[in-house]
Design a protein around this motif. Structure first.
Motif, PDB file in Angstrom:
ATOM      1  N   UNK A 175       0.929  -1.163   0.107  1.00  0.00           N
ATOM      2  CA  UNK A 175      -0.047   0.185   0.170  1.00  0.00           C
ATOM      3  C   UNK A 175       0.818   1.226   0.160  1.00  0.00           C
ATOM      4  N   UNK A 177       3.746   4.165  -0.800  1.00  0.00           N
ATOM      5  CA  UNK A 177       4.493   4.743  -2.039  1.00  0.00           C
ATOM      6  C   UNK A 177       5.798   4.482  -1.831  1.00  0.00           C
ATOM      7  N   UNK A 209       4.532  12.429  -8.158  1.00  0.00           N
ATOM      8  CA  UNK A 209       5.075  13.096  -6.811  1.00  0.00           C
ATOM      9  C   UNK A 209       6.453  13.428  -6.873  1.00  0.00           C
TER      10      UNK A 209
ATOM     11  N   UNK B 179       5.864  19.795  -0.797  1.00  0.00           N
ATOM     12  CA  UNK B 179       6.204  18.401  -0.260  1.00  0.00           C
ATOM     13  C   UNK B 179       5.469  17.777   0.885  1.00  0.00           C
ATOM     14  N   UNK B 207      -2.310  16.729  -7.612  1.00  0.00           N
ATOM     15  CA  UNK B 207      -1.715  15.390  -7.341  1.00  0.00           C
ATOM     16  C   UNK B 207      -1.567  15.101  -6.091  1.00  0.00           C
ATOM     17  N   UNK B 208      -1.937  14.029  -5.434  1.00  0.00           N
ATOM     18  CA  UNK B 208      -1.857  13.763  -3.948  1.00  0.00           C
ATOM     19  C   UNK B 208      -0.506  12.915  -3.849  1.00  0.00           C
ATOM     20  N   UNK B 209       0.243  13.961  -3.019  1.00  0.00           N
ATOM     21  CA  UNK B 209       1.536  13.387  -2.919  1.00  0.00           C
ATOM     22  C   UNK B 209       1.988  13.009  -1.269  1.00  0.00           C
ATOM     23  N   UNK B 210       1.135  12.291  -0.896  1.00  0.00           N
ATOM     24  CA  UNK B 210       1.497  11.485   0.297  1.00  0.00           C
ATOM     25  C   UNK B 210       2.392  10.436   0.408  1.00  0.00           C
ATOM     26  N   UNK B 211       3.796  10.827   0.036  1.00  0.00           N
ATOM     27  CA  UNK B 211       4.835   9.758  -0.208  1.00  0.00           C
ATOM     28  C   UNK B 211       5.141   8.867   0.706  1.00  0.00           C
ATOM     29  N   UNK B 212       5.917   7.838   0.380  1.00  0.00           N
ATOM     30  CA  UNK B 212       6.455   6.828   1.271  1.00  0.00           C
ATOM     31  C   UNK B 212       5.360   6.201   2.087  1.00  0.00           C
ATOM     32  N   UNK B 213       5.591   5.822   3.396  1.00  0.00           N
ATOM     33  CA  UNK B 213       4.695   5.338   4.382  1.00  0.00           C
ATOM     34  C   UNK B 213       3.461   6.276   4.690  1.00  0.00           C
ATOM     35  N   UNK B 215       1.465   7.090   2.613  1.00  0.00           N
ATOM     36  CA  UNK B 215       0.296   6.833   1.792  1.00  0.00           C
ATOM     37  C   UNK B 215      -0.640   6.106   2.559  1.00  0.00           C
ATOM     38  N   UNK B 216      -0.330   5.067   3.377  1.00  0.00           N
ATOM     39  CA  UNK B 216      -1.329   4.173   4.007  1.00  0.00           C
ATOM     40  C   UNK B 216      -1.726   5.123   5.252  1.00  0.00           C
ATOM     41  N   UNK B 217      -0.648   5.696   5.840  1.00  0.00           N
ATOM     42  CA  UNK B 217      -1.278   6.417   7.151  1.00  0.00           C
ATOM     43  C   UNK B 217      -2.224   7.699   6.981  1.00  0.00           C
ATOM     44  N   UNK B 219      -3.285   8.973   3.360  1.00  0.00           N
ATOM     45  CA  UNK B 219      -4.255   8.880   2.028  1.00  0.00           C
ATOM     46  C   UNK B 219      -5.617   8.075   2.113  1.00  0.00           C
TER      47      UNK B 219
END
Lengths: 350, 350
Positions: A175, A177, A209, B179, B207-213, B215-217, B219
């Motif tokens: 899940x 990114x 991103x 960022x 664009x949704x930029x909830x990068x890395x972890x 994303x799950x936490x 987005x």
């Protein structure tokens, strides 16, 4: 004289941590499971790094040479840590070679594992030779051979880069990114256009991103100067008509199915947690996060810490990370480890 | 005994650098232009930080208390550096107070300036009292008062958060992405839904930029658990029908104009370069990047460096940055500065 600090992993974070410690006179034992240092950028043959534009072999290679030439750093290649006991300031590490050594602290710089595209079979990797990964394209550049279709060596006239392969994909248990693939892909797209000016390059994305200053350097630059085309799409499958690869999906901006032929399709593969994290976590007795990344202690009070005092962590071991931040984190964890070994075990309880 | 290291700026990066140095016995002179330490998270009254979920006043406040209680750290509040001369290992800093002091190295942790929404007038800030910024919403939470419409104190039933206000907007000279606003906004949206379960919260995005972890936490969590609605849109203007705010734009997924009423509109404001960077750059004789961020030396050979040997940089001074990475960079720059002052000026030429 204080005990050495154990640094596990010789990629950007580990190289940074080892150098930082040696630069202030602290001995280091650097343990790397592969037979050479450098981590993913060297072992996987990356080409030009983002955002510096420097070649990986120069940039990371320079970090390797600096570490290998440092008399305060002992390197063990082809070795793992088999057992780790004791407490802050006085740990005992047993290596896979049988060597046992006392260390004052440990820094886990164990990085990530590239997503294996065979786990996304409907997108053609493993079925069609001209479906490759970003890592393979990096290798085409770093080898000096340029971008060629593996099937017959021809120069591709149409290349599709598919983002989020092994990222943001809960169907296959990933899940998260992977943070840097958008920027890396935009950079590779520009490199392809530079080498093959007649090649059309498309990037299929969910969200772009290119965070922070990467926005100007990669997102706009790739579109305006290099004419890279971005398609917001949901990809269904990659097939072949016998001559060319066919990418089928839905353009989510125009809400229509799109079927476009390409000579080469590139999977922008994500970062899995290091497949050995469960073993590493057990040996070092540190907590993992739910997907298998190494858990961090509060960064406000104990930057670089893990759940176990005296054991620190840096870089992609904690989650998808950029090379730049991995290097900063390696240096930061080195600082925390040095404060511990310098002050002795009693400080660990703080 | 070595000379102290000058740390300029008392936000997360500066607090981290100062503490890291003191933890290994190195004296620090911490200079902060405001009358209290803590940087943006404290001075602007942030609520719960991402991704830790800790309150800023506890997390960053704890870092402040640790620095203020450290006998190796001298703090100068309400002060600036007016002049800076000399070379690595032996600099002279003159403060705005007139105090002159010798320092071995300097670390610039000068952060950023919040984008001022009056520079985006068509989106209603400054015209309608219920158009607010993410910083103001943070303050509503951190004050304990909760989210209320400034015009009349009522609980909003419909809130829109507009992303990229002062980011990715070349019309107003800000092409960079800031960022962290996507993640911060998703977090605030969840907080609003937590406090006001009947309130509908929409996030307008490019664009949704909830990068890395993240994303799950953030987005997925915001959509699935908190029912936050995401609209990919190009926003034209924010007006009012006399009763409610009206957000007009084009839904870029369905390609239709959308006009939706809200009680409150939140600008997710970006990070401008610190407005004082041109002055700071001149005083410290360090290069700036094209938009005014402080330029970094090669991170592979000299992490934390600037164009001037002996002057280091960390955190959002170099571009939009997260708190976590600012803290790691502060610690990393501290390590580099310590290697310099410990080894003496001759090492600077390396």
């Amino acid at each position: 004289m204080t005990l050495p600090v154990l640094v596990l992993g010789g990629g950007p974070a580990g190289l940074s941590a080892a150098h930082a410690l040696a630069a202030i006179g602290q001995r280091v034992l650097l343990v790397e499971k592969e037979d050479r240092l450098g981590g993913a950028p060297i072992l996987s043959g990356y080409a030009k790094l983002v955002p510096s534009g420097e070649w990986a072999r120069d940039a990371i290679g320079g970090m390797v040479a600096r570490v290998e030439g440092d008399p305060l750093i002992e390197v063990r290649r082809g070795a793992k840590v088999a057992a780790f006991s004791g407490g802050p300031g006085a740990f005992q590490a047993k290596l896979s070679s049988g060597e046992t050594t006392n260390v004052g602290a440990a820094i886990l710089c164990t990085g990530f594992t590239h997503f294996d595209s065979v786990n996304k079979p409907e997108w053609g990797f493993g079925t069609y030779p001209d479906v490759v990964t970003t890592t393979q394209v990096e290798q085409m550049f770093s080898s000096g051979k340029g971008v060629r279709c593996p099937s017959d060596g021809r120069k591709p006239e149409r290349v599709a880069i598919l983002l989020c392969v092994g990222s943001r994909d809960r169907q296959i248990g990933r899940e998260w990114c992977s943070k840097i693939c958008c920027t890396v892909s935009a950079n590779l797209a520009m490199e392809i256009r530079e080498e093959l000016p007649n090649c059309h390059v498309y990037i299929y994305y969910m969200d772009i991103r290119t965070f922070g200053l990467n926005e100007g350097l990669y997102y706009w630059e790739s579109q305006e100067k290099y004419k890279v085309k971005y398609i917001k799409a949901r990809i269904a499958e990659v097939t072949s008509d016998g001559k060319r690869l066919i990418v089928k999906g839905e353009d989510t901006l125009v809400k229509r199915p799109i079927t476009i032929p390409f000579d080469m399709v590139v999977h922008a593969i994500g970062m899995d947690p290091n497949v050995e994290n469960f073993t590493i976590g057990a040996i070092f007795d540190v907590k993992l996060q739910k997907h298998g990344h190494i858990d961090r202690a509060s960064i406000y009070s104990a930057t670089g810490g893990t759940s176990r005092p005296g054991v620190f962590v840096a870089g992609a071991a904690t989650g998808p990370e950029t090379i730049d931040d991995s290097i900063a984190q390696g240096q930061g964890a080195a600082m925390a480890a040095f404060a511990l070994v310098r002050g002795g075990a009693q400080q660990a309880a703080e």
